[in-house]
Structure formats: C-alpha cells, structure tokens
Design a protein around this motif. Structure first.
Motif, PDB file in Angstrom:
ATOM      1  N   ALA A 112       0.755  -1.406  -0.032  1.00 10.46           N
ATOM      2  CA  ALA A 112       0.004   0.231   0.009  1.00 10.46           C
ATOM      3  C   ALA A 112       0.832   1.460  -0.106  1.00 10.46           C
ATOM      4  N   LEU A 113       1.984   1.216   0.460  1.00 13.96           N
ATOM      5  CA  LEU A 113       2.757   2.320   0.637  1.00 13.96           C
ATOM      6  C   LEU A 113       3.535   2.610  -0.693  1.00 13.96           C
ATOM      7  N   ASP A 114       3.836   1.603  -1.471  1.00 12.93           N
ATOM      8  CA  ASP A 114       4.350   1.580  -2.847  1.00 12.93           C
ATOM      9  C   ASP A 114       3.307   2.099  -3.727  1.00 12.93           C
ATOM     10  N   GLU A 115       1.906   1.884  -3.629  1.00  9.38           N
ATOM     11  CA  GLU A 115       0.931   2.349  -4.059  1.00  9.38           C
ATOM     12  C   GLU A 115       0.945   3.844  -3.853  1.00  9.38           C
ATOM     13  N   LEU A 116       0.962   4.279  -2.846  1.00 11.42           N
ATOM     14  CA  LEU A 116       0.954   5.649  -2.631  1.00 11.42           C
ATOM     15  C   LEU A 116       2.209   6.413  -3.168  1.00 11.42           C
TER      16      LEU A 116
END
Length: 266
Positions: A112-116
């Motif tokens: 999810a951090l990568d997505e952000l």
C-alpha cells in the motif's frame, strides 16, 4: 528536498494554540523539517503553524506517520489521503509506519505504501520502531526504497546495530527523544563536554547525533528558549576527545518502552 539534519518534533502538542505557535516559531528560527503523526492529533495544527510562519511549503520537509490501527491496505491509502488534506499538501514528503504492531502486516501494509508512492501522494517511505530483522524484511518487500527509520536514539541508547544498517542500506536514522526527555543533563560525561564548549547538555546530545553519518535529530520543544537552544546545536562541532568521552557512557536507558513494543516480542 533532502531531509535536514535537525527537525522539529511535535509529540504531545495536541492543543491548537501551543502547536501552532511552536511550529510558527520553529520555522521563523530556521528549522526546515517538522515531524508529526496521525496519532498526535495535530496535523491540522502543524499546517496552521506552517502557514502562520509564511515559509514556502516547498522549503519545509514535512513528515507524518500512519497510526497503528490504519495499517491494513485500504486504511493506509485512505488515511494517508486524509493526512495530506489535514497538512494542506498534495504530496507528503515522508510517510512512516509508526509502529510495526496491531494492524501491521508486511504483505498488506508495504504494498500500500508503494501504491501511494506510485500515485504521487507520498514522496518517500519511512518506517519507525522496527527491529533490525523487521527492517531487513521491509527493505526486501518494498519496491520503493526505505528513506528513513525513526527510532529513539540518544547517548544512553546509541542504537549501534540500527545505525550500521542505516549506513549499509543508505537510509536516514531519525532520532526521537534525542535528549532522553532531559535526562542527558544528568550524565557526567555529557556535562563535561557541555562545559568544555560552553553549551548545554541538550545541545551536546543533539550535536553528537548529527555528527554521525546518516542521522537526523528531531527534538520537541514548546518554549521559545528551548526551540532556539536546540537549533543552535547546529553550530556545535565535537572533536575526537568529545566523541570518545560520550562513547564511554555506560548507562543504557530506553525512554519509550511497553510490553507490545517490537523489541519486547523477540
């Protein structure tokens, strides 16, 4: 903008007036880095303080942290967007996972951090209060590089292993409680170095941290005198004798500790 060596911490500044005035003063003093968190309940106040100071937002490095209840994939994305709105920015300079506990799951949280990052809402990924093994797992799992790891760090808790890892993996070790909530003033070795330089114990502790490779310090201060005193630590240069004196401190003390903390789960 790279993370400055000295930042301004805002932990426990959950009263609007105190937080706004402190952040405004810090920016006017010369700080270019402010640290907050969802759990501090003051992101909006930090934004007000930045606006009141009149500084260009592009010249301030703003970091915040995901609450431990917000680490499921959808919650990471949703609450990061909410943090950006409260901070009054389109992109968060640095977003940390505050603690790898409660809802933290590397297979959910980290993608999810990568997505952000991919979406541009977050510029850099940070972690906080991770054990060395958890750091290595996260580094291997994330696509984005780990930019910073925030931990308690001061002369009575030098964090040698995590510092070595930070240098090895080229991320910043960001020191919270950098003056051990004032306890550095009780350490004879630190007082000795402070007297030699006509400085305060807090300034010596901050200078000792910033003297290290890949280390940033983020002291909290509410009073004008302490805000300025901490900032003046940037002018203090330690020599080899000072480093040896501080390195000889045998006292070890962790200020932030509780049963569920990662280091108590090994």
């Amino acid at each position: 903008m790279e993370i400055p060596r000295l930042g301004f911490g805002t932990y426990q500044m959950d009263e609007r007036e105190e937080c706004v005035e402190a952040v405004e003063l810090a920016m006017e003093t010369g700080y270019e880095h402010v640290d907050t968190a969802q759990g501090y309940d003051n992101e909006e106040y930090v934004a007000e303080g930045l606006d009141a100071s009149g500084v260009d937002r592009d010249e301030v490095f703003v970091a915040t942290k995901l609450d431990t209840d917000n680490l499921a994939s959808d919650d990471v994305v949703e609450t990061a967007q909410e943090s950006a709105e409260r901070l009054g920015t389109d992109s968060i300079d640095l977003l940390y996972v505050h603690w790898p506990i409660n809802t933290y799951d590397p297979e959910e949280t980290l993608p999810a951090l990568d997505e952000l990052v991919d979406d541009g809402l977050v510029e850099r990924v940070g972690l906080s209060n991770f054990r060395p093994d958890q750091m290595r797992e996260a580094i291997e799992t994330l696509d984005a590089p780990v930019y910073a790891h925030q931990v308690e760090m001061h002369p009575m808790l030098p964090q040698e292993e995590l510092h070595e890892l930070a240098v090895e993996e080229d991320h910043q070790l960001v020191a919270y409680c950098p003056i051990a909530r004032g306890k550095v003033a009780d350490v004879p070795e630190i007082r000795q170095v402070a007297e030699k330089h006509d400085a305060t114990a807090a300034q010596v502790s901050l200078a000792w941290l910033m003297d290290k490779e890949n280390v940033t310090a983020i002291p909290k201060a509410a009073s004008p005198d302490h805000v300025e005193e901490n900032y003046e630590s940037l002018e203090l240069e330690l020599d080899d004798e000072d480093r040896e004196t501080i390195g000889s401190i045998e006292t070890r003390e962790r200020i932030v500790d509780f049963d569920e903390a990662p280091w108590n789960q090994v």
